[in-house]
Design an enzyme around this catalytic site. Structure first.
Site, short mmCIF file in Angstrom:
data_model
loop_
_atom_site.label_atom_id
_atom_site.label_comp_id
_atom_site.label_asym_id
_atom_site.label_seq_id
_atom_site.Cartn_x
_atom_site.Cartn_y
_atom_site.Cartn_z
N GLU A 343 24.61 -22.11 19.56
CA GLU A 343 23.79 -22.95 20.45
C GLU A 343 22.28 -22.78 20.26
O GLU A 343 21.54 -22.69 21.23
CB GLU A 343 24.15 -22.65 21.92
CG GLU A 343 25.60 -22.93 22.23
CD GLU A 343 26.01 -22.44 23.62
OE1 GLU A 343 26.76 -23.16 24.27
OE2 GLU A 343 25.59 -21.35 24.05
C1 TNX Z 1 29.11 -21.20 25.45
S1 TNX Z 1 30.67 -19.99 23.37
C2 TNX Z 1 28.44 -20.10 24.96
C3 TNX Z 1 28.00 -19.06 25.88
C4 TNX Z 1 28.36 -19.36 27.30
C5 TNX Z 1 29.75 -19.97 27.35
C6 TNX Z 1 30.26 -20.21 28.72
C7 TNX Z 1 29.33 -19.65 22.83
C8 TNX Z 1 29.34 -19.16 21.47
N1 TNX Z 1 28.27 -19.84 23.62
O1 TNX Z 1 26.62 -18.83 25.76
O2 TNX Z 1 28.32 -18.18 28.03
O3 TNX Z 1 29.72 -21.17 26.65
O4 TNX Z 1 31.59 -20.60 28.70
#
Ligand code: TNX
Length: 538
Positions: A343
């Protein structure tokens, strides 16, 4: 090798003589056991093969444990078993004692180079009236076998077989081997901090179900949780914040090492994650020079994602990462270092690629193999680096195409932070609602049909902690689903079945209650009424 076999044979022979002579002294009484059925025991994960012989081994005060002298590690596994037996039964079973006056029955933990045991976690468990033998090539295999044995020692003793209490272990043979070498859990200690003792309890529970990897998500926008001596403000400033405005916390290097040592005793690898270039608000608050999003940052205690980034063009950033990876790698015996990489919505794609390529070199320089969330496959990573698939199928198939292994953590199936159903009091729902059956009813091997079994290193169930702030809340989301993920990692698809699993799961209540686990009592499971403490309650 021949010498070793000879030594074992001599040891076994000596034991046989000793037990016989004791038995003779006491005029061996032939104990009569009720019929048992090893094949219908509630073992999780389901072993590869179980053959029941319908009798029992009577675990009692005259039982001893002997271990192969191949390494001290085998003796440690024997001591672990003895400690766990004591927790359950209050029996004190000596390990490799020379005080042999009252030996009636022996549990022998034996190193074996047999061709059937070439996978390091494989084990065989032979249970007869007089002995229990665990054979394995490695102490790790013996440790997995010990978990199986723990699961078939009844909670209650039988006091009618002889003049003292005896715990009847069903007799037979178990041949067992893991389907995947990587069977993991992840805990996000950044959004909310969890203490060393809480992590130890999680390790206890995970090890019982043969999980062998614990991935710690140590850093995120809301907090930095591991002491880095060369950059002290990471913890003195950014260790003090967490989601919701709580006081946060961090592990000193000593405390982190204590977690690693505890995991090692449980034959579990700790995988440290420093998430970057995104999810780095906390690091940049402590050291603004790292920041690459052009804004002045403030401590963040909300739950949004994707707004922070390191500056991929500054040498200082890579010098910083070099220090962080070096210090953490030096405290981490396991082979992996997780760089996050998810992300990074405010990092330009070309910067992201440059960044991951450079960080991979740093990780390798410090002797570790890189793992990253599936987005890292957009960079030119080496085939030795591993993708953790959570979201984008193409990243996983790209990884396989370049020869990288994949850890399966699809958010819609394997995210422990997803709510069970609409009534769940903790958890998120952006990926899915994941009831206990949905969590269990899928195959890491065929979930992405373009992947081959060999592409997959294993499975991991991540627990993000935006909505959980203490152990009881952690347990509510992790259990019972984590128990199912443990079976998905260990048992083959052919050997798994929801209807059968559901019954074995229902029978985990005595253990979960004894461990004081706040599991979610899903209505899909016909939970066994736990009568262990009834006499106390009355
Ligand atoms: C996505 S999964 C994220 C996390 C959040 C999560 C909550 C991922 C690699 N990144 O930063 O905590 O969703 O479900």
């Amino acid at each position: 090798m021949k010498k070793k076999i000879l030594a074992i044979k001599i040891a076994l022979f000596a034991l046989a003589i000793i037990s016989l002579s004791c038995a003779e002294k006491k005029k061996k009484i032939n104990l009569v056991f009720p019929e048992t059925n090893l094949a219908s025991e509630n073992i999780i994960p389901k072993p590869s093969k179980i053959i029941a012989t319908n009798s029992a081994f009577g675990l009692d005060k005259n039982t001893v444990i002997y271990t192969s002298q191949a390494s001290n590690e085998f003796e440690a596994v024997g001591q672990f078993l003895s400690d766990k037996i004591e927790e359950l039964t209050a029996l004190k079973i000596p390990v490799n004692s020379t005080e042999l006056e009252t030996v009636d029955r022996v549990i022998y933990i034996n190193q074996s180079d047999s061709l059937d045991l070439q996978v390091k976690e494989s084990y065989q468990l032979y249970i007869s009236k007089d002995s229990i033998i665990i054979n394995s090539m490695t102490a790790e295999g013996a440790f997995r076998g010990v978990q199986t044995l723990r699961q078939i020692i009844p909670e209650k003793s039988n006091d009618t077989i002889t003049d003292h209490a005896m715990w009847l272990v069903p007799s037979g043979k178990i041949i067992d081997s893991p389907n995947f070498e990587y069977r993991g859990a992840m805990l996000d200690v950044a959004r909310h901090f969890f203490s060393v003792s809480e992590i130890k309890k999680y390790i206890d529970l995970l090890a019982y179900y043969k999980i062998n990897q614990l991935h710690l998500h140590l850093t995120d926008d809301q907090g930095w949780r591991i002491e880095i001596k060369s950059w002290p403000k990471l913890t003195s400033v950014s260790g003090n914040t967490e989601v919701g405005g709580g006081k946060g916390g961090f592990y000193t290097q000593e405390e982190y090492s204590e977690i690693v040592a505890y995991a090692t005793e449980h034959h579990m690898t700790i995988i440290p994650e420093v998430d970057m270039p995104g999810h780095t608000n906390a690091a940049s608050v402590a050291y603004p020079i790292l920041n690459g999003n052009g804004k002045t940052l403030k401590p963040y205690t909300g739950t949004h994602v994707g707004f922070s980034t390191f500056d991929a063009h500054k040498d200082t950033v890579y010098a910083f990462i070099d220090d962080v990876v070096r210090e953490i790698a030096a405290l981490t015996p396991g082979p992996y270092f997780h760089i996050g990489g998810d992300e990074s919505h405010v990092t330009k794609k070309k910067d992201y690629i440059l960044f991951v390529n450079r960080v991979e070199k740093i990780v390798q320089k410090h002797g570790k193999q890189m793992i990253g969330w599936d987005e890292i496959m957009q960079a030119d990573v080496d085939s030795s680096s591993i993708a953790q698939h959570w979201n984008t199928k193409k990243n996983a198939t790209d990884a396989a195409a370049r020869g990288s292994k994949i850890i399966m953590s699809p958010a819609t199936r394997a995210y422990l932070d997803m709510k069970y159903d609409d009534a769940s009091i903790h958890g998120l729902d952006w990926a899915a609602l994941i009831p206990v059956d949905t969590a269990y009813n899928w195959s890491p091997t065929t979930y992405i049909k373009e992947l081959k079994k060999e592409d997959i290193l294993g499975i991991e169930a991540p627990l993000w902690s935006e909505t959980i702030a203490n152990m009881a809340e952690l347990e509510y989301l992790a259990f019972p689903r984590m128990i199912g993920y443990a079976e998905l990692g260990w048992s083959t698809d052919e050997n798994r079945n929801w209807e059968d699993f559901k019954i074995r799961l229902a029978n985990q209540t005595p253990y979960l209650n004894r461990m004081n686990v706040n599991y979610y009592p899903s209505e899909l499971i016909d939970w066994k009424k736990d009568t262990t403490n009834d006499t106390l309650k009355n």
